[in-house]
Write a protein that holds these residues in place. Structure first.
Motif: not given
Length: 241
Positions: A115, A169-170, A172-174, A177
């Motif tokens: 990201d 990033l989306n 990674k977060l949703s 992670a």
């Protein structure tokens, strides 16, 4: 030389040769004027030579900057094509067999975690050129090319990088992670059941990431030839100026 002319003048005056003295004086004035004009011309040539040298140096620096950007894009394009190849393989395998392919699983998860995609289109070289007298001296066609490459082409690449960062990033977060897939400390056999339980979501993330890479590579494919053409025109201008 001055003493020589002075002695001639004194001789003509002493001999009361007024007519010859006037002619001589006129000739002397003409010689002085010619000397001044020659000196001015030489000075102009020197100034023009200095200006051409400075101009060529600025063009060379601009070409170096463009070649550096091109090398960066060529490398990014190759990397992007590798991502597309691996993504396509994984998606096709899932569509045919309805299960996750283990061949590039860890690599694809690492792609999704990237990201920090970034490109700075600002260039101190471009700023220097556009703010110098060279900008006014260059033909309008080359000015438009420079402006298109640095503002439009590089700007669109920066936007594509920003969108790609957003996708990553989306993911990674949703996805990564919550499933504790960020450390990449698991083997492929350990990863497979985790991803398989969420195979549709994983494939969706890959497809979204792939669409961003397609956008990026398409920008590289149009920008690289534009850089080549601009460099060619700058080299031609240098030869003619």
């Amino acid at each position: 030389m001055i003493k020589f002319f002075r002695s001639i003048r004194k001789q003509l005056i002493a001999e009361h040769m007024t007519g010859k003295y006037i002619k001589y004086a006129i000739g002397e004035i003409i010689l002085v004027v010619i000397g001044i004009l020659i000196a001015l011309q030489i000075n102009n040539w020197n100034e023009q030579r200095k200006e051409r040298l400075t101009q060529h140096q600025l063009i060379d620096v601009l070409i170096t900057d463009l070649e550096s950007k091109k090398a960066e894009f060529v490398g990014d394009l190759a990397f992007g094509n590798t991502i597309l190849k691996n993504s396509k393989t994984a998606i096709n395998y899932w569509e045919r067999h309805n299960k996750i392919d283990t061949l590039n699983l860890k690599v694809l998860l690492k792609y999704l975690a990237e990201d920090d995609w970034f490109f700075d289109e600002n260039s101190p070289i471009y700023a220097t050129i556009s703010g110098s007298g060279l900008w006014k001296q260059l033909p309008d066609s080359i000015n438009r090319q420079i402006d298109d490459v640095y503002r439009n082409q590089f700007g669109s690449i920066k936007s594509a990088f920003a969108k790609q960062t957003e996708y990553a990033l989306n993911a990674k977060l949703s996805f990564l992670a919550p499933k504790r897939l960020l450390l990449f400390d698991k083997s492929t056999l350990e990863l497979l059941p985790i991803v398989s339980e969420n195979d549709e979501e994983f494939i969706t993330k890959i497809e979204l990431f792939k669409s961003g890479v397609i956008r990026l590579t398409s920008k590289f494919k149009t920008t690289i030839p534009a850089i080549d053409k601009l460099i060619e025109n700058l080299e031609l201008y240098k030869e003619k100026s």
